[in-house]
Design a protein around this motif. Structure first.
Motif, PDB file in Angstrom:
ATOM      1  N   CYS A  54       0.818  -1.220   0.000  1.00 25.66           N
ATOM      2  CA  CYS A  54       0.000   0.000   0.000  1.00 25.66           C
ATOM      3  C   CYS A  54       0.847   1.264   0.000  1.00 25.66           C
ATOM      4  O   CYS A  54       0.311   2.366   0.028  1.00 25.66           O
ATOM      5  CB  CYS A  54      -0.912   0.011   1.227  1.00 25.66           C
ATOM      6  SG  CYS A  54      -2.193  -1.236   1.209  1.00 25.66           S
ATOM      7  N   ASP A  69       4.085   6.947   5.915  1.00 26.71           N
ATOM      8  CA  ASP A  69       3.767   7.086   4.494  1.00 26.71           C
ATOM      9  C   ASP A  69       5.012   7.510   3.710  1.00 26.71           C
ATOM     10  O   ASP A  69       6.106   7.599   4.257  1.00 26.71           O
ATOM     11  CB  ASP A  69       2.596   8.054   4.289  1.00 26.71           C
ATOM     12  CG  ASP A  69       2.892   9.463   4.747  1.00 26.71           C
ATOM     13  OD1 ASP A  69       4.050   9.759   5.078  1.00 26.71           O
ATOM     14  OD2 ASP A  69       1.954  10.275   4.764  1.00 26.71           O
ATOM     15  N   GLN A  93      -7.496   0.764   3.501  1.00 34.25           N
ATOM     16  CA  GLN A  93      -6.732   1.254   2.360  1.00 34.25           C
ATOM     17  C   GLN A  93      -6.935   0.356   1.131  1.00 34.25           C
ATOM     18  O   GLN A  93      -7.057   0.844   0.020  1.00 34.25           O
ATOM     19  CB  GLN A  93      -5.233   1.299   2.701  1.00 34.25           C
ATOM     20  CG  GLN A  93      -4.850   2.408   3.636  1.00 34.25           C
ATOM     21  CD  GLN A  93      -5.030   3.778   2.976  1.00 34.25           C
ATOM     22  OE1 GLN A  93      -4.743   3.947   1.807  1.00 34.25           O
ATOM     23  NE2 GLN A  93      -5.520   4.709   3.743  1.00 34.25           N
ATOM     24  N   LEU A  94      -6.964  -0.954   1.361  1.00 34.83           N
ATOM     25  CA  LEU A  94      -7.139  -1.881   0.234  1.00 34.83           C
ATOM     26  C   LEU A  94      -8.531  -1.758  -0.378  1.00 34.83           C
ATOM     27  O   LEU A  94      -8.681  -1.811  -1.582  1.00 34.83           O
ATOM     28  CB  LEU A  94      -6.879  -3.328   0.680  1.00 34.83           C
ATOM     29  CG  LEU A  94      -5.412  -3.654   0.957  1.00 34.83           C
ATOM     30  CD1 LEU A  94      -5.296  -5.071   1.483  1.00 34.83           C
ATOM     31  CD2 LEU A  94      -4.595  -3.503  -0.315  1.00 34.83           C
ATOM     32  N   THR A  95      -9.574  -1.568   0.466  1.00 36.89           N
ATOM     33  CA  THR A  95     -10.915  -1.424  -0.082  1.00 36.89           C
ATOM     34  C   THR A  95     -11.095  -0.075  -0.768  1.00 36.89           C
ATOM     35  O   THR A  95     -11.868   0.047  -1.693  1.00 36.89           O
ATOM     36  CB  THR A  95     -11.977  -1.598   1.024  1.00 36.89           C
ATOM     37  OG1 THR A  95     -11.730  -0.656   2.066  1.00 36.89           O
ATOM     38  CG2 THR A  95     -11.956  -3.010   1.573  1.00 36.89           C
ATOM     39  N   ALA A  96     -10.360   0.942  -0.319  1.00 35.35           N
ATOM     40  CA  ALA A  96     -10.460   2.255  -0.936  1.00 35.35           C
ATOM     41  C   ALA A  96      -9.813   2.269  -2.316  1.00 35.35           C
ATOM     42  O   ALA A  96     -10.241   3.016  -3.197  1.00 35.35           O
ATOM     43  CB  ALA A  96      -9.821   3.307  -0.053  1.00 35.35           C
ATOM     44  N   THR A  97      -8.795   1.448  -2.528  1.00 35.50           N
ATOM     45  CA  THR A  97      -8.113   1.433  -3.811  1.00 35.50           C
ATOM     46  C   THR A  97      -8.792   0.499  -4.797  1.00 35.50           C
ATOM     47  O   THR A  97      -8.503   0.565  -5.991  1.00 35.50           O
ATOM     48  CB  THR A  97      -6.642   0.994  -3.657  1.00 35.50           C
ATOM     49  OG1 THR A  97      -6.592  -0.301  -3.048  1.00 35.50           O
ATOM     50  CG2 THR A  97      -5.876   2.001  -2.823  1.00 35.50           C
ATOM     51  N   ASP A  98      -9.671  -0.379  -4.337  1.00 28.90           N
ATOM     52  CA  ASP A  98     -10.370  -1.305  -5.250  1.00 28.90           C
ATOM     53  C   ASP A  98     -11.511  -0.670  -5.959  1.00 28.90           C
ATOM     54  O   ASP A  98     -12.099   0.231  -5.768  1.00 28.90           O
ATOM     55  CB  ASP A  98     -10.876  -2.532  -4.477  1.00 28.90           C
ATOM     56  CG  ASP A  98      -9.720  -3.436  -4.047  1.00 28.90           C
ATOM     57  OD1 ASP A  98      -8.630  -3.276  -4.585  1.00 28.90           O
ATOM     58  OD2 ASP A  98      -9.957  -4.266  -3.160  1.00 28.90           O
TER      59      ASP A  98
END
Length: 98
Positions: A54, A69, A93-98
Motif C-alpha cells: 500500500c 507514508d 486502504q485496500l478497499t479504498a483502492t479497489d
C-alpha cells in the motif's frame, strides 16, 4: 549426581537427569508462550508486506506500531497503534483502492 558404573569399557557416560536450576523452567515446559510469540511475529511480517504493497512502512517502537507514508509522516499522527488497528487501517486502504 554420580556417574553410573561403566562395566562395558570405553568412554564413561553419565546416565540420569540433570537437576533444574532454581528459577528455571520445569521439566514439563509450556510451549504456549513460544507459540504466541511466533504467531505474533508471523502476523507482524504479514502486515509489513501488506503495508509495503500500500506504499507504507510498518515500524515498531516501545509504544506500539506506526505506519509511515511516503512523505515520512505518521499515518493519523499515531505511533501507538496495535496490530489490530494496523490491520483495520490497511484493510480500509485496500478497499479504498479497489
Amino acid at each position: 549426581m554420580s556417574p553410573a558404573p561403566n562395566t562395558e569399557g570405553g568412554v564413561p557416560r553419565r546416565r540420569g537427569q540433570v537437576n533444574v536450576p532454581p528459577g528455571g523452567a520445569s521439566r514439563e515446559e509450556n510451549w504456549s508462550g513460544a507459540n504466541d510469540a511466533k504467531t505474533e511475529k508471523l502476523r507482524r511480517n504479514n502486515l509489513q508486506r501488506r503495508a509495503r504493497a500500500c506504499g507504507f512502512e510498518l515500524r515498531e517502537s516501545a509504544y506500539g506500531y506506526a505506519l509511515i507514508d511516503t512523505t515520512r509522516k505518521h499515518v493519523d499522527g499515531r505511533n501507538d497503534m496495535s496490530l489490530d488497528e494496523v490491520d483495520s487501517h490497511l484493510g480500509a486502504q485496500l478497499t479504498a483502492t479497489d
